[in-house]
Design an enzyme around this catalytic site. Structure first.
Site, PDB file in Angstrom:
ATOM      1  N   TYR A   1       1.024   8.285  -3.799  1.00  0.00           N
ATOM      2  CA  TYR A   1       1.738   7.478  -2.809  1.00  0.00           C
ATOM      3  C   TYR A   1       2.757   8.350  -2.064  1.00  0.00           C
ATOM      4  O   TYR A   1       2.607   8.628  -0.876  1.00  0.00           O
ATOM      5  CB  TYR A   1       2.469   6.319  -3.479  1.00  0.00           C
ATOM      6  CG  TYR A   1       1.592   5.303  -4.167  1.00  0.00           C
ATOM      7  CD1 TYR A   1       1.292   4.088  -3.558  1.00  0.00           C
ATOM      8  CD2 TYR A   1       1.078   5.542  -5.435  1.00  0.00           C
ATOM      9  CE1 TYR A   1       0.501   3.139  -4.193  1.00  0.00           C
ATOM     10  CE2 TYR A   1       0.280   4.609  -6.076  1.00  0.00           C
ATOM     11  CZ  TYR A   1      -0.002   3.405  -5.450  1.00  0.00           C
ATOM     12  OH  TYR A   1      -0.787   2.474  -6.080  1.00  0.00           O
TER      13      TYR A   1
ATOM     14  N   GLU B   1       0.132  -3.399   1.815  1.00  0.00           N
ATOM     15  CA  GLU B   1      -1.211  -3.876   1.459  1.00  0.00           C
ATOM     16  C   GLU B   1      -2.086  -4.066   2.701  1.00  0.00           C
ATOM     17  O   GLU B   1      -3.303  -3.850   2.651  1.00  0.00           O
ATOM     18  CB  GLU B   1      -1.128  -5.172   0.651  1.00  0.00           C
ATOM     19  CG  GLU B   1      -0.265  -5.103  -0.608  1.00  0.00           C
ATOM     20  CD  GLU B   1      -0.695  -4.028  -1.601  1.00  0.00           C
ATOM     21  OE1 GLU B   1      -1.781  -3.443  -1.440  1.00  0.00           O
ATOM     22  OE2 GLU B   1       0.074  -3.774  -2.547  1.00  0.00           O
TER      23      GLU B   1
END
Length: 548
Positions: A403, A328
């Site tokens: 991803y 993150e």
């Protein structure tokens, strides 16, 4: 005000991502087009500043407040679109103190202007609203509010995550990635005794009526709408700092549940090493003035700008780092600072950030461990959807290839460039020169081609626009004198696809072959040693054909 060039975006739509299979396009509705599209009611104005003011009531699970939208007129208009979910009630919309009429079309609000909107002028509207915002069923994957209580002290614990579903589920805004304000104020009133943590720098707190405290936060940088957040509970706070190699100090703030304070002080020490690695690869932390925050949440995590949601229960993975902290935080560079223009291009956010995890491993534990880490990502690649979705419909990217396939795509490009100095200089320049800007896929591709000097477009086209992986087909050939050679070619969607491949026999040295779509042959070392193809340096499948 941070905006993408809409002409470029329209051209890109025509040339690439809009040309998706009909079945994929049929997944989207009128509501998706209203949310994802750029029509004149949106492109006529450029957001400069949001001033969001709210009262959060954990007991009734409601919010009430207003948002002032300051904007610059880009082209004359009589009607503007603002987004707010249909279950939220609009109390009043005004400009210069005078009410404006409006109509709803689902989650979109079309406001009729009472006055001329001269091009180049700055104007404001104020939207007062309230209601019970959407509740997340499974945050952060299903967007909405989370209304909980902590497990020890039974204090209210209110948070929100809304990346896919949209910021307009809880506050009125232009809910499109192509336009961000230059800055933003967020003021939130909560029951006294609770803390509200939001984005940006804390300006202070003050009593705001009986039993209420208002927390005032100010974001000094552009911010995309889904990154705006609030976190409310009885937080314990502690501070630290990261010192850059040039001596500049970055404020680190941590807000955690009080009973986790001791473990958080130890666990969050890894933040400073991470920031050092990311500074090495991507330049300085991009929101220096606002500082860096981790905020404990009841859900796993989210890349809220300068207020990263953390809910991984203070656990490291088998590679001895906390995935939520590292991943993150990587979004502060790719996603929050350098942002895509449309949800169809979310590969820009997720591929670079997932690749950043591997670079963090290389920085901290070396290239061999980084390769091992990348190899744990590879089995998660599904190859069911292209990484680029259709533009203009709020594409929801139905799987995880943006991803893991995206991470391996970038790893493959590194080896295709075959010059780490050029490769790392290019991605650092991308992060720093495009800092606080909105980019399209084509802009990213062109930038990396220019900086590396390598023709990367056929590789990008293959991995971004097609589901299938390229396949290296090969045969082992023998002559009557028992000499061996390898015959090979690429089977790929584009005839221009070209990726060098390393092969070796036995434990010998690697030799490089350069397949194309045409068959070619290269001699191998004599003997009977088995052939090895180095699949660690590229994302492709291998198919051995019958030996001739």
């Amino acid at each position: 005000m941070r905006r993408v060039n809409l002409v470029v975006l329209a051209i890109f739509c025509y040339l690439s991502a809009c040309a998706q299979p009909t079945a994929d396009s049929n997944r989207y509705t009128r509501a998706d087009s209203l949310r994802g599209g750029l029509r004149p009611e949106r492109t006529g104005y450029d957001v400069l500043f949001y001033d969001l003011s709210l009262r959060v009531d954990p007991t009734s699970r409601t919010i009430e407040g207003s948002n002032v939208i300051r904007y610059k007129v880009v082209r004359a208009f009589q009607q503007m679109q603002v987004d707010l979910f249909a279950n939220m009630q609009v109390r009043r919309i005004t400009q210069n103190g005078k009410p404006l009429t409006y109509r709803r079309d689902g989650n979109a609000i079309f406001i009729s202007m009472n006055q001329d909107q001269p091009v180049g002028q700055t104007r404001e509207i104020t939207i007062s609203y309230g209601g019970s915002p959407t509740v997340a069923k499974n945050a952060p994957w299903d967007g909405g509010f989370v209304w909980q209580r902590d497990s020890v002290n039974n204090k209210p614990w209110v948070t929100v995550a809304c990346e896919g579903k949209g910021a307009s589920l809880w506050w009125p805004c232009k809910d499109h990635l192509s336009d961000e304000p230059d800055s933003m104020r967020i003021r939130v009133r909560v029951p006294s005794g609770l803390t509200c943590v939001s984005n940006g720098l804390l300006q202070g707190q003050r009593p705001a009526g009986p039993g209420q405290t208002e927390w005032n936060w100010y974001v000094h940088y552009p911010i995309n709408s889904y990154n705006v957040t609030l976190n409310v509970t009885d937080y314990a706070h502690f501070a630290d700092e990261y010192r850059s190699p040039d001596g500049q100090r970055l404020k680190l703030d941590y807000y955690v549940l009080p009973f986790n304070l001791s473990k958080a002080k130890t666990h969050f020490e890894q933040v400073k090493g991470m920031l050092a690695c990311y500074e090495r690869y991507f330049g300085k932390y991009p929101f220096w003035r606002d500082g860096y925050k981790l905020v404990e949440t009841p859900y796993w995590g989210m890349e809220h700008q300068s207020a990263i949601a953390y809910g991984n229960k203070y656990q490291n993975n088998p590679f001895n780092f906390d995935f939520i902290i590292i991943h993150e935080s990587g979004h502060e560079y790719f996603g929050n600072s350098l942002s895509c223009a449309d949800h169809a291009e979310m590969w820009i956010h997720e591929s670079f950030t997932t690749y950043a995890e591997a670079l963090y491993m290389e920085c901290r534990q070396g290239a061999a461990t980084a390769q091992t880490y990348l190899n744990t990502q590879r089995p998660l690649i599904r190859n069911e959807y292209s990484m680029l979705g259709p533009l203009g419909v709020n594409a929801d990217q139905p799987d995880t290839d943006i991803y893991y396939k995206g991470s391996w795509m970038l790893h493959t490009l590194r080896h295709a460039v075959n010059n780490d100095t050029k490769w790392f200089a290019a991605i650092k320049a991308l992060a720093t020169e495009k800092k606080l800007s909105i980019v399209t896929t084509n802009e990213v591709i062109d930038f990396l081609i220019k900086r590396t000097g390598a023709d990367l477009k056929p590789l990008f086209d293959q991995y971004l626009r097609h589901t299938e992986l390229p396949v290296l087909e090969y045969q082992i050939m023998r002559t009557e004198a028992n000499e061996r050679s390898i015959r090979y070619r690429w089977v790929a969607n584009g005839q221009d696809f070209a990726l060098p491949v390393q092969v070796r026999t036995g434990s010998g040295t690697w030799q490089t072959i350069r397949p194309s779509h045409e068959w070619a042959t290269t001699s191998l070392a004599p003997g009977t040693s088995p052939l090895t193809i180095n699949t660690n340096i590229g994302l492709f499948d291998v198919r051995r054909l019958t030996t001739e």
